[in-house]
Structures are given as structure tokens and as C-alpha cells.
Enzyme design. Structure first.
Site, PDB file in Angstrom:
ATOM      1  CG  ASP A   8      -1.935   1.043   1.287  1.00 21.61           C
ATOM      2  OD1 ASP A   8      -2.099   1.735   0.260  1.00 21.61           O
ATOM      3  OD2 ASP A   8      -2.571   1.207   2.334  1.00 21.61           O
ATOM      4  CG  ASP A 103      -2.905   3.724  -2.878  1.00 21.14           C
ATOM      5  OD1 ASP A 103      -4.095   3.361  -2.955  1.00 21.14           O
ATOM      6  OD2 ASP A 103      -2.390   4.133  -1.835  1.00 21.14           O
ATOM      7  CD  GLU A 104      -5.525  -1.220  -0.225  1.00 20.13           C
ATOM      8  OE1 GLU A 104      -6.038  -0.089  -0.295  1.00 20.13           O
ATOM      9  OE2 GLU A 104      -6.028  -2.155   0.402  1.00 20.13           O
TER      10      GLU A 104
HETATM   11 MG   LIG Z   1      -2.354   3.991   0.294  1.00 21.99          MG
END
Ligand SMILES: [Mg+2]
Length: 386
Positions: A8, A103-104
Site C-alpha cells: 500500500d 495504490d494498493e
Molecule cells: Mg495507500
């Protein structure tokens, strides 16, 4: 034994802005709506968080807390481009990467040891490669399942790596506040606190029967989560696709029962295509177009990708019931399934139970509809979309 990694990015939108303009580094930076408007904070740098600012907070409030912060509107296009570069890196480490957002992601490294070496070293290399080539810090959690990997990355923030060794899941979770369990938000956290349940140990002490009685299917999942048990597989997402069905009604309608039965027919068609292609959907969207041609969509992300009519129908019906409160005439209604994944469905008893129960609920609902509005209330919905 599986080797699952959850990665993350830290303050992703803000980090991208800082790569683009290094003068922003080390400053309170907030990405979100107009600071004088009614928008919310999409991301805040750690310097801004020191003022108590967090994402989803009204941006006007963030401005009061830190008037000298740098406010940016953000660019989805730019963040997508960075995200694509990050996933290009992740894809090189494993064929099984499941993006959860820009983003993960979960990365299944099971069986990759011979190619990449021990999991911890691989994680470090991935982390460093993202930092060195893209310039963004990430936090990484490693564990034997997705649940524990996600909890670990959350605790490793910012810019850390944390591995929870197999066999230590329950002991690791026991002292943590229950808010650390994904899915327990501030609201249910408060509810538990009123019952004297503060940490995961307290939750794990509750008998399954009680949890199921109070929370139904969610109770079973809480019971599992409190023990660090999670069978959910890492699923490769087919990002490019969506399956949708929509229909323009023969006559504009304000009748919720008719609209729901139409939705049911659309879900049947979309879900059967989904299953034919061996896919599951994680995101379910509702689309309504009113008689004045104003179009609204609402989406819900499922905790586990699904392909079953009743799960998808329940989700889209909930969206419909939340959205359709003003009884404006509807001319078009539709359902879209996105965030498609292929791969084996989760082999949990939970899902078998859930299916049976929800199927039953659906058919009871259909029967009730037919009792009330006549058999054609359902047929008509399906016939409209043929
Ligand atoms: Mg993040």
C-alpha cells in the site's frame, strides 16, 4: 501454506505530487476538492496529518485546522499513470497480483521462493524498486493470508515492512483494538465498545452462535477474522472489462417494485454472462436516468468478488433503495459489474451458507412481489430487456 503480501503506497496522491514537484516534500500538502467549497480531503501528507487532518474529512475543516497547508485539486490521470507503473513492477514479481485500488494490491508469492528468494527479501526488493524508480514510499505486510497481510501493512505505515509469522495470527491480533480488523469501521467499533468489547481478544471470546445470531453472515466472518483466519484467494483482476445491462423503460416509472423487478432481470442477464466467462465482479453499480435525462450512478465494492445473482441483486437493490427516495420518474435503469476477476471462487463454507440463505431471500422477495403486484411484475421486468 500461502505467502501473501499486501502493499500500500503511503499518502499516494500526495506522494505523486511530491515527485512531480519536490519543493512540496516535507510540507503539509492536501489533495482534494476546493478548500473553500464543500469537498473532502482525498489524501493528506504526514505533515498535514500531524494537524489532525485525514482523508474523507470535509476540506473546509482541514483548512481551519491547517490554514497554511498547500491545497491541490489533484489529477486522476496523473495518479493512474503512476499506478500503472507501480503495477508493472508488481507484475514482474508474481503472476497473481490483485489490485484493490490505484495504490494498493495483494501479491501472492506462494511458490515464488525458488525464483525470488525468501518472501521478506522479495518484499524489500519490491519496496526499494518502487522507491528508486518511481520515488514513492510503500508499506508492506506479509502473512499467510490476505487478512493478516492487510493488517500488517496498516501497522507498518509509513514506509515499513511487517511480517506476521504463520501460526501467530490469533496471538498477534489479541491485544489490538478491534478497529484494526478490516470491515469494523468507527460506527460498529463504537457499538462493540458499548458492549465492553475493546480489543480483538474480547471479540474472539464471543461464541460463534451469538455472533451469528446477532450479525448473521457477518457474524461468522467476524468470528473468523478475530482468529486471523481468511481463506480468500488472491484473484487476478481483468481491469479493462465491465459487464453491464440496462434498459429504457417503455414508460417512465416511479414504482419501486416494478423498478426492482426490472433490476432483478438485468442482474440475471449480467451475472449469467459473468459466470459464462468464468469471472467474478468486485464492484456493482446502479445506473438511473430520470425523465429529465439526469443520470446518476452509485457503486458498491464487495468485500469478496461474487458471481451469484442473489449477492449482486442484494447489492444493487440496496443502492437503489438508498438512491431512489424522491420518487422521481425513471426512464432508464441499469446494472454494471466491474473490477472483474478470474480464478477459483473462495472455498469457504460461509459462501455456501450465504448463497443458500440469499437465494431463499430472493425467491421469497419475488414471491412477495408477485403476490402483491401479480405474476407479470417480474415477467415484465425481464421482457423489457430482451
Ligand atoms: Mg495507500
Amino acid at each position: 501454506m500461502r505467502s501473501i503480501l499486501h502493499i500500500d503506497m503511503d499518502a499516494f496522491f500526495v506522494s505523486v505530487e511530491q515527485v512531480r514537484d519536490p519543493s512540496l516534500t516535507g510540507k503539509p500538502v492536501i489533495v482534494g476538492g476546493d478548500p473553500d467549497g464543500r469537498g473532502v480531503v482525498a489524501a493528506a501528507s504526514y505533515e498535514a496529518r500531524a494537524y489532525g487532518i485525514h482523508s474523507a474529512m470535509p476540506i473546509a475543516r482541514a483548512k481551519r485546522l491547517c490554514p497554511h497547508a498547500i491545497f491541490l485539486r489533484g489529477s486522476h490521470h496523473l495518479y493512474s499513470e503512476f499506478s500503472g507503473r507501480i503495477f508493472d513492477i508488481l507484475d514482474r514479481y508474481s503472476p497473481l497480483v490483485e489490485p484493490m485500488s490505484l495504490d494498493e494490491a495483494y501479491v501472492d508469492l506462494t511458490g515464488c521462493e525458488r525464483l525470488h528468494g525468501p518472501m521478506t527479501e522479495t518484499a524489500e526488493r519490491m519496496h526499494d524498486e518502487i522507491k528508486n524508480t518511481i520515488g514513492i514510499n510503500a508499506s508492506v505486510g506479509m502473512a499467510a493470508n490476505k487478512l493478516m497481510a492487510k493488517i500488517a501493512s496498516g501497522m507498518a505505515k509509513p514506509n515499513g515492512l511487517l511480517r506476521i509469522l504463520p501460526g501467530h495470527e490469533a496471538a498477534f491480533l489479541a491485544p489490538l483494538p478491534i478497529g484494526r480488523i478490516p470491515g469494523i469501521g468507527p460506527k460498529s467499533g463504537e457499538e462493540f465498545k458499548r458492549m465492553g468489547i475493546h480489543n480483538v481478544r474480547d471479540l474472539a471470546a464471543l461464541p460463534l452462535e451469538l455472533l451469528e445470531e446477532v450479525y448473521g453472515e457477518w457474524g461468522y466472518r467476524l468470528y473468523q477474522k478475530a482468529r486471523g483466519v481468511c481463506e480468500s484467494p488472491v484473484l487476478k483482476r481483468d481491469d479493462t472489462r465491465s459487464i453491464s445491462r440496462e434498459t429504457t423503460l417503455e414508460e417512465d416509472s416511479t414504482d419501486p417494485a416494478f423498478l426492482e423487478s426490472t433490476l432483478s432481470g438485468l442482474v440475471e442477464k449480467a451475472a449469467s454472462q459473468l459466470r459464462e466467462e468464468g469471472l467474478r465482479a468486485r464492484c456493482v453499480s446502479l445506473k438511473l436516468r430520470y425523465s429529465d435525462f439526469k443520470t446518476v450512478t452509485r457503486s458498491h465494492t464487495l468485500s469478496d468478488a461474487a458471481c451469484e445473482d442473489p449477492i449482486i441483486f442484494d447489492t444493487v437493490r440496496n443502492l437503489f433503495r438508498k438512491l431512489f427516495t424522491r420518487r422521481t420518474r425513471v426512464r432508464l435503469i441499469g446494472v454494471a459489474l466491474t473490477s472483474l476477476t478470474s480464478g477459483a471462487p473462495p472455498q469457504m463454507e460461509l459462501f455456501e451458507n450465504l448463497d443458500a440463505r440469499q437465494w431463499q431471500k430472493l425467491y421469497q422477495g419475488i414471491d412477495r412481489l408477485r403476490e402483491k403486484y401479480g405474476f407479470r411484475s417480474i415477467l415484465r421486468g425481464s421482457s423489457v430487456i430482451n
